[in-house]
Write a protein that holds these residues in place. Sequence first.
Motif, PDB file in Angstrom:
ATOM      1  N   ASP A  81      -0.286  -1.175  -9.097  1.00 39.91           N
ATOM      2  CA  ASP A  81      -2.204  -1.067  -9.163  1.00 39.91           C
ATOM      3  C   ASP A  81      -2.363  -0.470  -7.474  1.00 39.91           C
ATOM      4  O   ASP A  81      -3.747  -0.779  -7.280  1.00 39.91           O
ATOM      5  CB  ASP A  81      -1.913  -2.787  -8.906  1.00 39.91           C
ATOM      6  N   LYS A  82      -1.775   0.545  -6.985  1.00 38.72           N
ATOM      7  CA  LYS A  82      -2.449   0.965  -5.937  1.00 38.72           C
ATOM      8  C   LYS A  82      -2.670   2.501  -6.015  1.00 38.72           C
ATOM      9  O   LYS A  82      -1.799   2.956  -7.082  1.00 38.72           O
ATOM     10  CB  LYS A  82      -0.694   0.735  -4.596  1.00 38.72           C
ATOM     11  N   ILE A  83      -3.313   2.741  -4.858  1.00 42.43           N
ATOM     12  CA  ILE A  83      -3.789   4.304  -5.363  1.00 42.43           C
ATOM     13  C   ILE A  83      -3.124   4.361  -3.806  1.00 42.43           C
ATOM     14  O   ILE A  83      -3.845   3.627  -2.524  1.00 42.43           O
ATOM     15  CB  ILE A  83      -5.297   4.180  -6.184  1.00 42.43           C
ATOM     16  N   SER A  84      -3.461   6.278  -3.411  1.00 42.47           N
ATOM     17  CA  SER A  84      -3.377   6.583  -2.040  1.00 42.47           C
ATOM     18  C   SER A  84      -4.315   7.878  -2.796  1.00 42.47           C
ATOM     19  O   SER A  84      -3.628   9.171  -3.229  1.00 42.47           O
ATOM     20  CB  SER A  84      -2.253   6.279  -1.103  1.00 42.47           C
ATOM     21  N   THR A  85      -5.382   8.211  -1.454  1.00 38.01           N
ATOM     22  CA  THR A  85      -5.708  10.003  -1.434  1.00 38.01           C
ATOM     23  C   THR A  85      -5.216  10.557  -0.124  1.00 38.01           C
ATOM     24  O   THR A  85      -5.110  10.371   0.328  1.00 38.01           O
ATOM     25  CB  THR A  85      -7.342   9.899  -1.833  1.00 38.01           C
TER      26      THR A  85
ATOM     27  N   SER B  23      -4.760  11.501  -6.117  1.00 34.38           N
ATOM     28  CA  SER B  23      -4.357  10.630  -6.236  1.00 34.38           C
ATOM     29  C   SER B  23      -2.822  10.168  -6.102  1.00 34.38           C
ATOM     30  O   SER B  23      -2.890  10.975  -7.385  1.00 34.38           O
ATOM     31  CB  SER B  23      -5.017  10.045  -6.726  1.00 34.38           C
ATOM     32  N   VAL B  24      -1.966   9.932  -5.261  1.00 29.32           N
ATOM     33  CA  VAL B  24      -1.185   9.644  -6.137  1.00 29.32           C
ATOM     34  C   VAL B  24      -1.205   7.783  -6.102  1.00 29.32           C
ATOM     35  O   VAL B  24      -1.387   7.150  -6.003  1.00 29.32           O
ATOM     36  CB  VAL B  24       0.345   9.280  -4.811  1.00 29.32           C
ATOM     37  N   ARG B  25      -0.772   7.201  -7.405  1.00 29.80           N
ATOM     38  CA  ARG B  25      -0.513   6.215  -8.398  1.00 29.80           C
ATOM     39  C   ARG B  25       0.124   5.764  -8.255  1.00 29.80           C
ATOM     40  O   ARG B  25       1.098   5.690  -9.515  1.00 29.80           O
ATOM     41  CB  ARG B  25      -1.961   6.217  -9.796  1.00 29.80           C
TER      42      ARG B  25
ATOM     43  N   GLU C 208       1.143  -1.682  -0.063  1.00 32.61           N
ATOM     44  CA  GLU C 208      -0.559  -0.380   0.255  1.00 32.61           C
ATOM     45  C   GLU C 208       0.448   1.173  -0.194  1.00 32.61           C
ATOM     46  O   GLU C 208       2.249   1.591   0.360  1.00 32.61           O
ATOM     47  CB  GLU C 208      -1.263   0.275   1.276  1.00 32.61           C
TER      48      GLU C 208
ATOM     49  N   HIS D   6      -8.575  15.352  -8.725  1.00 28.29           N
ATOM     50  CA  HIS D   6      -9.876  14.672  -8.555  1.00 28.29           C
ATOM     51  C   HIS D   6     -11.144  15.229 -10.021  1.00 28.29           C
ATOM     52  O   HIS D   6     -11.879  14.793 -10.184  1.00 28.29           O
ATOM     53  CB  HIS D   6     -10.792  14.393  -7.840  1.00 28.29           C
TER      54      HIS D   6
ATOM     55  N   LYS E 163      -4.957  10.736 -14.897  1.00 26.35           N
ATOM     56  CA  LYS E 163      -2.912  10.855 -14.388  1.00 26.35           C
ATOM     57  C   LYS E 163      -2.018  11.837 -14.725  1.00 26.35           C
ATOM     58  O   LYS E 163      -2.209  11.580 -15.957  1.00 26.35           O
ATOM     59  CB  LYS E 163      -3.004   9.258 -13.847  1.00 26.35           C
TER      60      LYS E 163
ATOM     61  N   SER F 248      -3.015  12.868  -9.879  1.00 28.85           N
ATOM     62  CA  SER F 248      -4.196  13.089 -10.066  1.00 28.85           C
ATOM     63  C   SER F 248      -4.889  13.978  -9.298  1.00 28.85           C
ATOM     64  O   SER F 248      -4.718  13.757  -8.381  1.00 28.85           O
ATOM     65  CB  SER F 248      -5.450  11.156 -10.383  1.00 28.85           C
TER      66      SER F 248
END
Length: 755
Positions: free
Chosen positions: A747-751, A742-744, A650, A689, A698, A687
């Motif tokens: 295959d993981k994303i964190s907001t 968001s940061v990608r 994560e 939003h 992105k 990204s």
Amino acid sequence: MIVKYTKILFGIAAIAAISLVSCQPSTTSTSKKSQDKRVTDLISQMSTEEKVGQMTQITLSALYTDGQLDLEKLRYGIVTKNIGSILNVNGLPLSITEWHQLLTQIQDIATQETSLKIPILYGIDAIHGTTYTQGSTLFPHNIGMGATRNTDLVGQSAKITALETRASGIRWNFDPALGIARQPLWSRFEEMYGEATALSIAMGSAAIKAYEEDGLDQITAVASCMKHYLGYSVPLSGKDRTPAYIPEAQLREIFLPPFIAAVNSGTSTVMINSGEINGVPVHASKYYLTDLLRGELGFEGLAVTDWEDIIRLNYRHHVAPTNKEAVKIAINAGIDMSMVPQDYSFYDDLVALVDEGEVPMSRIDEAVYRIMKLKFDLGLFDNPYPEKAAIANFGKESYQEVALTAALESITLLKNENGTLPLDTTAKVLLMGPGANNLGALHGSWSYTWQGQDENQFADETLTLKEALEAKIGVANVICNTTGNFDDSENTNIAFLNSHAAKSDVIMLVIGEKSYAESPGGIHDLNLADNQIQLAKAAYATGKPVVLLIAEGRPRVISSIVDGADAIMQLYRPASQGAAATMEILFGDYNPNGRLPYSYPRHAGDIILYDRKHTEEVTEFVPDSYGGGGYNPQWEFGHGLSYTTFSYGEIKLDKSEYTTTDKIQVSVEVTNTGNRAGKNSIDLFVSDHYASLTPSFKVLKGFTKENFEAGESKMIRFELDSDDLSFINSEGEKTIEAGEFSVRIGDKISTFRLK
């Protein structure tokens, strides 16, 4: 809340204010700073004719007669017309000895037969290694270097290019190309680092620093040239030197930043876009050449045209009714040196324009100052001749090791069904396809010759894929009928394939494009040539495993043959060590780690990029039915397989909420979950939003590359700041807006939230 900063005026009014015929002298950063007294003293001694001559660049072939350097033509150009610069070569590459002889003849006349003894500034297009020089080292084209995600390799390659170019006696290199590769029809696609601005910024800056950081007067450096300023890489038609239509927000957000970074990295010169932006030829735009480049970016170096581009304001762009008017427009707009390059029309017209008061002497002096300053900086006034000590820096064995590493890290494994690769060295291989025995397809443009198609000019030790395969597994294990002629129909002879398939364990097809440079590489259709498609389909029909190797400068559409292939490898233009690198990957000696620097299109008419808008994510083939899949490339930007596997933990942020003054700390644990070591490129995307101007899905904001042992985990860290969250709004302002981002990674994303 909207936070605005660094206000940039670039609206409709600014476009309307572009002056095509202004005779007013420009006010630039050069005139505001203390000037080099050596330069000003020299300029004070120069006549109008001598000044205008310094602004004139002629191609070497114009000084030849019947294949030989014509000393009378050379003397006329230098002594009578006072030319200050020469470029290019007369068709074929020269040896180091021949370069030294040629440049010595040129400088003898310049320094012994002219009153002011001003040396000639010689320029060359050494854009993926030193070209036009026999035995020089060639590296993968920039599009492949973008796939490496390795700025250190870019720097090493550029340093070697500087060493070998300087060894030949040339001190000015027309590189790097900083366009953004977003129009795959364009024939100069291979010269770009990829479709993401961040790639061009990082790679281009690394190249510039390597070219110049030792000091221009040192034998380890050359003057770099950021090109082609600005917006050259996205012609609407896909044809070279044709118009681009770029909204102002896109121009500043996508296309301008690599040039800002190049200026900040210390590039000495700039070459101008041959085309138009929104109907304005860049060579005719005082806004682009003076207000933006000089005033806003603060660039103080030399601005040179591309090939014949001032004259073309008359007969191509039709903004000038005569050649003379074209010269007036371009010089008043901010051009310093004209790559004329075949005659003295520019010189004659500009002398007349100065005498008539149509071009002010202040504009001439400004241009000549930049030219003379560069010549002094390069040490030409101390020693204009090729430096003997530099010869020791040419052709070292270690250069080939860097070229091999660059090719290995660039080559991208796109498909590998059921572990088809790596192959066993005992396999019997049927090798076919037009690129199988062709060096040009591996090298592309600017490879010893302009088009890179002369198979006789490559170094004897340079291997084709056929030769490299035979060296790897033995001649007896290779069945091949291909010739060195890419267009030979025998290379796609299906009858030969069918008659020999049963004798093979695997069929290997080398498909793609022959070498080309600039306009001669123009195409009307992005689909791969039909004879190559039919060859692949015939190979599938044999029931044998089929491996496709693609040697190409741009992504040709191959969707009709992707499913049938067992493995597909993108070679790009891997150059001098490309064949050897391909074999190391094919047979498992090296674990592939290249990542696509562009979105590989699935359909010729469906070019949607990685940073697409959210509306491009939507398909509505049935009215009011909003399905996804709008971004549907054959392979996504950043795609690239390995012989091992990687997993991502994560994404961890140091906060959940930030202000515009905070640094954003991002970390993610990456693990090699396979059973062999491998390198992995980690791309970080941001990204926004919601925004007042539609945000991109992105945007690439960072990347790194790490080696992982089998089973090894590493914590990968990035740092972002408010600039990474900004965009250019509809008013031409660089803007940050509060809200969610968001940061990608993988295959993981964190907001997080920006206050």
